[in-house]
Scaffold this motif. Structure first.
Motif, PDB file in Angstrom:
ATOM      1  N   VAL A   1       0.829  -1.210   0.000  1.00 33.16           N
ATOM      2  CA  VAL A   1       0.000   0.000   0.000  1.00 33.16           C
ATOM      3  C   VAL A   1       0.863   1.260   0.000  1.00 33.16           C
ATOM      4  O   VAL A   1       0.340   2.354  -0.211  1.00 33.16           O
ATOM      5  CB  VAL A   1      -0.984   0.023   1.187  1.00 33.16           C
ATOM      6  N   ALA A   2       2.182   1.117   0.208  1.00 36.17           N
ATOM      7  CA  ALA A   2       3.065   2.260   0.033  1.00 36.17           C
ATOM      8  C   ALA A   2       3.253   2.583  -1.440  1.00 36.17           C
ATOM      9  O   ALA A   2       3.685   3.685  -1.789  1.00 36.17           O
ATOM     10  CB  ALA A   2       4.423   1.988   0.682  1.00 36.17           C
ATOM     11  N   CYS A   3       2.921   1.611  -2.309  1.00 38.19           N
ATOM     12  CA  CYS A   3       3.085   1.797  -3.755  1.00 38.19           C
ATOM     13  C   CYS A   3       1.759   1.881  -4.488  1.00 38.19           C
ATOM     14  O   CYS A   3       1.700   2.422  -5.601  1.00 38.19           O
ATOM     15  CB  CYS A   3       3.883   0.632  -4.351  1.00 38.19           C
ATOM     16  N   THR A   4       0.710   1.310  -3.930  1.00 43.38           N
ATOM     17  CA  THR A   4      -0.574   1.241  -4.612  1.00 43.38           C
ATOM     18  C   THR A   4      -1.682   1.529  -3.593  1.00 43.38           C
ATOM     19  O   THR A   4      -1.410   2.045  -2.522  1.00 43.38           O
ATOM     20  CB  THR A   4      -0.754  -0.141  -5.268  1.00 43.38           C
ATOM     21  N   THR A   5      -2.926   1.199  -3.932  1.00 41.40           N
ATOM     22  CA  THR A   5      -4.035   1.429  -2.997  1.00 41.40           C
ATOM     23  C   THR A   5      -4.657   0.111  -2.581  1.00 41.40           C
ATOM     24  O   THR A   5      -4.497  -0.916  -3.261  1.00 41.40           O
ATOM     25  CB  THR A   5      -5.126   2.295  -3.645  1.00 41.40           C
ATOM     26  N   ARG A   6      -5.378   0.152  -1.480  1.00 39.92           N
ATOM     27  CA  ARG A   6      -6.057  -1.049  -0.999  1.00 39.92           C
ATOM     28  C   ARG A   6      -7.051  -1.563  -2.042  1.00 39.92           C
ATOM     29  O   ARG A   6      -7.152  -2.772  -2.281  1.00 39.92           O
ATOM     30  CB  ARG A   6      -6.777  -0.743   0.317  1.00 39.92           C
ATOM     31  N   ALA A   7      -7.778  -0.648  -2.684  1.00 37.84           N
ATOM     32  CA  ALA A   7      -8.779  -1.049  -3.685  1.00 37.84           C
ATOM     33  C   ALA A   7      -8.128  -1.738  -4.873  1.00 37.84           C
ATOM     34  O   ALA A   7      -8.623  -2.762  -5.365  1.00 37.84           O
ATOM     35  CB  ALA A   7      -9.574   0.168  -4.145  1.00 37.84           C
ATOM     36  N   GLU A   8      -7.009  -1.195  -5.354  1.00 39.69           N
ATOM     37  CA  GLU A   8      -6.319  -1.810  -6.477  1.00 39.69           C
ATOM     38  C   GLU A   8      -5.783  -3.187  -6.104  1.00 39.69           C
ATOM     39  O   GLU A   8      -5.798  -4.118  -6.910  1.00 39.69           O
ATOM     40  CB  GLU A   8      -5.186  -0.903  -6.956  1.00 39.69           C
TER      41      GLU A   8
END
Length: 290
Positions: free
Chosen positions: A20-27
């Motif tokens: 989640v430091a690189c992307t989002t929870r939803a993705e």
């Protein structure tokens, strides 16, 4: 950032916090739903298809080894193996199917658990693969905290003659200080550059810890990923760090995952040119060549 790309840059396996430091929870949840990312256990996400390795073990009667064994331990790799890596007893015949096959004497414990030991796995990779691939495995093994460098050095010295020198080189350079295969591969490039003498996680007063540091030439080398730099706060932190480094007279080289993994020759060339300039400055020759 796409979760699949993020996992690839993180070495094929990561925790929720790293992702989640690189992307989002939803993705991340969408990628899991589509089958692009797996969650084999709590707080562990990966790209590797662990089922393929278990199926290969069942089909061949062998033992997961090399990079497949590293995956079983949850270690980060430069690249996932394109085929399951299986070690068979020396007397076994070659089975049909698409596998990376090896033959060796296996312990009862390894045959019973269907995976080679941690120490053997590191040494097998060091004897079989390119230095940067093997170093990524060794560094990941040390970060786990079960093995230490002395274990690897001793095992390398006792390994079979074929590939022993390669194993000893990996064991000498292995370090738990490098955070991921990105940094391991950057280090593997740096040590090939004449005149460059780098240490992992060198501390610079006023700057903090840097990925690689040559104290004599005053060169800082950083492996730059989106994990820590894709937010406004991350950008400001970068600006502050590298301004502080410049005020100390340090030269900072920053390389992306794509640079290191896909264009290592260009990375080595850039390092070499900076080493030449810093060496000239050290002996007082500052002017451009005619």
């Amino acid at each position: 950032m796409d979760p699949v790309e993020a996992l690839r840059e993180l070495g094929g396996v990561a925790t929720f916090g790293e992702l989640v430091a690189c992307t989002t929870r939803a993705e991340l949840e969408r990628a899991i739903g589509r089958g692009h990312v797996r969650k084999p256990r709590h707080n562990r996400y990966c790209l590797a298809d662990a089922d393929a390795t278990r199926q290969a073990v069942a089909a061949t009667g062998g033992t997961a080894s090399h990079r497949s064994a590293a995956q079983e331990f949850g270690w980060k790799l430069k690249h996932d193996p394109p085929r399951p890596c299986i070690t068979l007893p020396r007397s076994a015949r070659k089975p049909p199917g698409r596998f990376e096959l090896h033959w060796a004497d296996l312990s009862d414990r390894e045959r019973r658990r269907n995976v080679t030991s941690r120490t053997r796995t590191v040494i097998d990779c060091a004897r079989s693969y390119d230095f940067d691939v093997a170093l990524s495995v060794a560094d990941s093994a040390l970060r786990e905290g079960i093995l230490d460098q002395d274990d690897l050095v001793l095992a390398a010295a006792r390994s079979p003659r074929t590939g022993r020198a390669r194993a000893q080189r990996v064991a000498r350079h292995a370090s738990r200080l490098r955070a991921n295969p990105f940094e391991s591969c950057l280090y593997a490039i740096a040590i090939t550059v004449p005149g460059l003498d780098v240490r992992a996680q060198g501390h610079v007063p006023g700057v903090g810890f840097v990925d690689l540091l040559d104290r004599v030439l005053g060169i800082v080398i950083e492996a730059e990923s989106l994990e820590h730099h894709w937010t406004k706060a991350g950008l400001q932190r970068d600006v502050d760090r590298y301004t502080s480094a410049a005020r100390l007279g340090l030269v900072v080289l920053r390389f992306t995952w794509t640079d290191v993994m896909l264009h290592p020759d260009q990375v080595a060339l850039a390092m070499s040119e900076v080493v030449q300039w810093r060496t000239m400055q050290a002996v007082g020759r500052h002017g451009l060549a005619a």
